[in-house]
Design a protein around this motif. Structure first.
Motif, PDB file in Angstrom:
ATOM      1  N   LEU A   1       5.324 -10.289  16.361  1.00  0.00           N
ATOM      2  CA  LEU A   1       5.128 -10.055  17.783  1.00  0.00           C
ATOM      3  C   LEU A   1       4.654 -11.345  18.452  1.00  0.00           C
ATOM      4  N   ALA A   2       5.298 -11.716  19.555  1.00  0.00           N
ATOM      5  CA  ALA A   2       4.831 -12.862  20.316  1.00  0.00           C
ATOM      6  C   ALA A   2       3.460 -12.553  20.915  1.00  0.00           C
ATOM      7  N   GLU A   3       2.608 -13.564  20.978  1.00  0.00           N
ATOM      8  CA  GLU A   3       1.272 -13.369  21.546  1.00  0.00           C
ATOM      9  C   GLU A   3       1.335 -13.597  23.048  1.00  0.00           C
ATOM     10  N   LEU A   4       0.990 -12.560  23.817  1.00  0.00           N
ATOM     11  CA  LEU A   4       0.996 -12.633  25.270  1.00  0.00           C
ATOM     12  C   LEU A   4      -0.433 -12.805  25.782  1.00  0.00           C
ATOM     13  N   PRO A   5      -0.595 -13.337  26.993  1.00  0.00           N
ATOM     14  CA  PRO A   5      -1.950 -13.492  27.546  1.00  0.00           C
ATOM     15  C   PRO A   5      -2.662 -12.156  27.645  1.00  0.00           C
ATOM     16  N   PRO A   6      -4.007 -12.182  27.616  1.00  0.00           N
ATOM     17  CA  PRO A   6      -4.750 -10.921  27.746  1.00  0.00           C
ATOM     18  C   PRO A   6      -4.499 -10.251  29.093  1.00  0.00           C
TER      19      PRO A   6
END
Length: 376
Positions: free
Chosen positions: A71-76
């Motif tokens: 999974l790509a890490e997205l901003p909080p």
């Protein structure tokens, strides 16, 4: 395709039981002999028995299986609690009057006013307290429950359609509302009640709906045996019966490990399907299927009806894998997850004004979540 020794007997994959009694198996074989034998079998089988035959496909058992995708890490995302109900949330809806309507697993419907005050809807009894989905139509809020489709006028029960039926899912298609049940798909209105659409699969098999989603042209129907698509024009036509196109999830590029559809949302001209434990599947209108199995096993378990449009993609709620965003990509499908929500059990998803996401959790919390629109 599953990897098995060349001479091992074929074994069914998880979720390989398909609509209309069909059983399709994906096996690895060392040559074309089994394919020829299967063709000979088909020659003497009558039409009624064809749906029960195994259809082997040739693959190289020395090849490594398709690796799961990270999974790509997205901003909080900014998260604000709206309520803590203490029981599993199964549906969330942003109503036109500003209220947030919440369905629960076994405690009915709760009406959250714009001021945050919570009011339980009275009159729901027995299986009506098990809510599967919520929708707004004809000036009413409709609660799909295990005991029927309950029409709510604000926080009051108005009347019940399909009483005694387990109504599993709801979807709006233009000015229409459709409900899915084990007895098929119904068109819903306050004036005409529940009208059966008499939708079947290509072989005349009944369709037991687990999820619904609508695009501008088609109604997508999720089942435990894959997905079906039906043009909206046929639903508006005065037909005695309608035949939907079948989309098995296990046959794709790549195929999924299961055919069980738990959630659907429109994605472009097609749909995104969430599955019980096989991740996400992009369904194209032309019949193309592309599955995405995720490296986080819990993110592959999409909760029932926990899918909603988010920007140009879809957001889904998973059982212990957080909030997952998915969108079409050149490779088929891509997915990412905001930091801080990796372990959340998101049991319901909806959208509110200004692209706000409403999320319900397995432990009874209702959240308002604002995320930056996912980039490339």
């Amino acid at each position: 395709p599953a990897r098995v020794p060349a001479l091992a007997p074929p074994a069914p994959r998880r979720g390989a039981r398909l609509g209309g009694g069909r059983l399709l198996l994906v096996v690895a074989v060392s040559g074309l002999a089994l394919v020829g034998a299967a063709a000979g079998t088909l020659a003497w089988s009558d039409r009624a028995r064809l749906r029960h035959l195994a259809l082997p496909t040739v693959s190289d058992p020395s090849l490594a299986p398709e690796p799961p995708a990270a999974l790509a890490e997205l901003p909080p995302c900014a998260s604000e609690p709206l309520a803590r109900l203490g029981r599993r949330v199964t549906a969330v809806l942003s109503a036109a009057d500003g209220a947030t309507v919440v369905g629960t697993f076994d405690d009915g419907v709760v009406w959250l006013g714009p001021d945050g005050a919570a009011e339980a809807v009275l009159g729901l009894e027995g299986r009506e307290r098990f809510v599967n989905a919520l929708a707004e139509h004809d000036g009413l809020v409709w609660a799909a429950t295990q005991g029927g489709l309950v029409a709510l006028d604000a926080a009051r029960e108005a009347f019940v359609l399909l009483r005694g039926d387990g109504v599993t899912t709801l979807a709006r298609a233009g000015a229409r509302l459709y409900a899915g049940t084990a007895r098929g798909v119904f068109r819903i209105s306050a004036d005409r009640g529940a009208e059966p659409m008499a939708v079947t699969g290509p072989d005349g098999e009944p369709i037991r709906a687990t999820a619904l989603a609508a695009t501008a042209t088609d109604l997508w129907i999720g089942t435990a045996s894959g997905a079906y698509a039906l043009p909206l024009a046929s639903l508006d036509a005065p037909l005695l019966s309608r035949t939907a196109t079948w989309h098995p999830l296990v046959f794709g590029a790549p195929g999924a490990a299961t055919n069980v559809v738990t959630a659907l949302a429109p994605l472009g001209e097609g749909a995104l399907a969430g599955t019980d434990d096989g991740g996400l599947v992009r369904l194209a209108r032309d019949g193309g299927v592309a599955a995405l199995r995720l490296a986080d096993a819990r993110a592959n378990e999409v909760n029932p009806n926990a899918a909603a449009v988010a920007g140009d993609g879809v957001v889904v709620g998973t059982q212990g894998g957080g909030l997952v965003f998915a969108r079409s990509s050149e490779a088929g499908l891509g997915a990412g997850r905001p930091r801080g929500l990796e372990k959340l059990a998101v049991s319901a998803v909806g959208t509110g004004p200004g692209e706000v996401i409403l999320a319900g959790t397995a432990d009874g919390e209702v959240l308002r979540i604002a995320c930056a629109r996912p980039g490339s």
